[in-house]
Scaffold this active site. Structure first.
Site, PDB file in Angstrom:
ATOM      1  N   LYS A 194       0.852  -1.189   0.000  1.00 49.72           N
ATOM      2  CA  LYS A 194       0.000   0.000   0.000  1.00 49.72           C
ATOM      3  C   LYS A 194       0.889   1.241   0.000  1.00 49.72           C
ATOM      4  O   LYS A 194       1.612   1.495   0.967  1.00 49.72           O
ATOM      5  CB  LYS A 194      -0.919  -0.011   1.222  1.00 49.72           C
ATOM      6  CG  LYS A 194      -1.884   1.180   1.289  1.00 49.72           C
ATOM      7  CD  LYS A 194      -2.792   1.055   2.493  1.00 49.72           C
ATOM      8  CE  LYS A 194      -3.759   2.232   2.611  1.00 49.72           C
ATOM      9  NZ  LYS A 194      -4.646   2.106   3.795  1.00 49.72           N
ATOM     10  N   LYS A 247      -2.153  -1.638  -3.813  1.00 48.12           N
ATOM     11  CA  LYS A 247      -2.972  -0.428  -3.785  1.00 48.12           C
ATOM     12  C   LYS A 247      -2.065   0.794  -3.838  1.00 48.12           C
ATOM     13  O   LYS A 247      -1.128   0.889  -3.043  1.00 48.12           O
ATOM     14  CB  LYS A 247      -3.797  -0.415  -2.492  1.00 48.12           C
ATOM     15  CG  LYS A 247      -4.656   0.813  -2.292  1.00 48.12           C
ATOM     16  CD  LYS A 247      -5.361   0.776  -0.934  1.00 48.12           C
ATOM     17  CE  LYS A 247      -6.220   2.025  -0.756  1.00 48.12           C
ATOM     18  NZ  LYS A 247      -6.889   2.059   0.566  1.00 48.12           N
TER      19      LYS A 247
END
Length: 326
Positions: A194, A247
């Site tokens: 992330k 992400k």
């Protein structure tokens, strides 16, 4: 003797193009995010995310019914509580907004696969994903809160836990907490990679989770780094992750590909809020064909190696796929 290849033979019409297509987007690939809020009679469009809404629990069934009818197999629930405090006490409350939403969905739509986002940022007054002391995000103290939150979500009926906080050891702590509480069967879909990304702007508008000081760069990844992403994913695999999320997705398809090549676990592309809003904004202006652009983007994720796609476009994609089969 012919001196060049006739590649166009296999592009001559739609039938042959479909027959040899290497990657496909299926409705079964999709995970649809839903934002739930406290209160009654609330269905409010999020200004920076056209077509995406805040739903109060009494109106949640309408949205979930549409998801089920479209054949989307799974949703991930994000909660926006009324009350926030320093430690995010509503995150693991039995009557927390996410816990109540999960119970409602599982009661009324038992076959829908419900994933719980497990983080603290929506619940803390400072907007960070962990416990803060003297302006510093405390890693190990945060792990206890995250594990407690995951257990409370599992008790409410969540089929899967999706921790998004990026604290070191978060998968280990949550796996241990779930196992000790009798939820060894509940899988963890880790936000393994992330990045600290500007693409999250609309989500922070939706989740009311903008940090009140500093930023999240001490725990989310530097966008410049790729090798570090493999170390992050490797740690999560060793700690017990069952699926790995990358992400954002659009600017990080190289990372999706590297994760796919290196690890055998299912890989999830999170097509985040900013990616969604860019296409929506351009489509509303008439600058891009929305359907073609969205589907091309989804194919890019699949081509890079994603098995599943978490996307705010999910309902539109499901409709378009149904139209193609009629």
């Amino acid at each position: 003797m012919q001196s060049f290849k006739r590649h166009r033979r296999l592009r001559a019409n739609e039938k042959i193009r479909q027959m040899i297509r290497e990657n496909q987007v299926h409705v079964q690939d999709l995970i649809y995010p839903i934002f739930v809020v406290e209160g009654e009679g609330i269905k409010e469009e999020i200004p920076s995310m056209p077509g995406i809404y805040h739903f109060s629990l009494d109106l949640l069934d309408q949205e979930v019914q549409e998801v089920v009818e479209l054949g989307i197999p799974s949703v991930i629930i994000f909660g926006v509580p009324h009350e926030k405090d320093e430690c995010g006490s509503q995150a693991d409350a039995d009557n927390g907004i996410v816990q109540k939403a999960i119970r409602s969905i599982k009661q009324n739509f038992p076959t829908l696969y419900v994933i719980a986002d497990t983080c603290l940022c929506q619940y803390t007054s400072h907007g960070h994903c962990g416990i803060v002391e003297d302006g510093v995000i405390q890693n190990d103290a945060s792990l206890k809160r995250l594990a407690s939150t995951a257990v409370s979500q599992a008790k409410a009926g969540a089929d899967m836990i999706a921790p998004s906080n990026m604290m070191d050891g978060f998968v280990y702590a949550i796996r241990q907490g779930l196992d000790e509480a009798g939820f060894a069967h509940i899988p963890i879909m880790s936000y393994a990679v992330k990045y600290a990304s500007s693409y999250y702007g609309p989500f922070r508008d939706a989740a009311h989770s903008t940090p009140q000081f500093g930023d999240r760069r001490t725990y989310q990844m530097d966008p410049a780094n790729a090798r570090e992403a493999m170390r992050e994913a490797e740690s999560d695999v060793a700690e017990g992750a069952d699926l790995l999320i990358v992400k954002p997705a659009l600017a990080y398809m190289d990372i999706i590909h590297q994760v796919r090549e290196r690890f055998d676990l299912p890989v999830v592309a999170y097509n985040v809020s900013g990616e969604y809003s860019m296409i929506k904004a351009a489509a509303l202006q008439g600058w891009m064909d929305e359907k073609q652009t969205v589907m091309e983007t989804m194919l890019g994720f699949k081509r890079a190696g994603a098995d599943l796609i978490m996307t705010y476009h999910a309902k539109d994609i499901a409709r378009w796929l149904k139209e193609e089969t009629v």
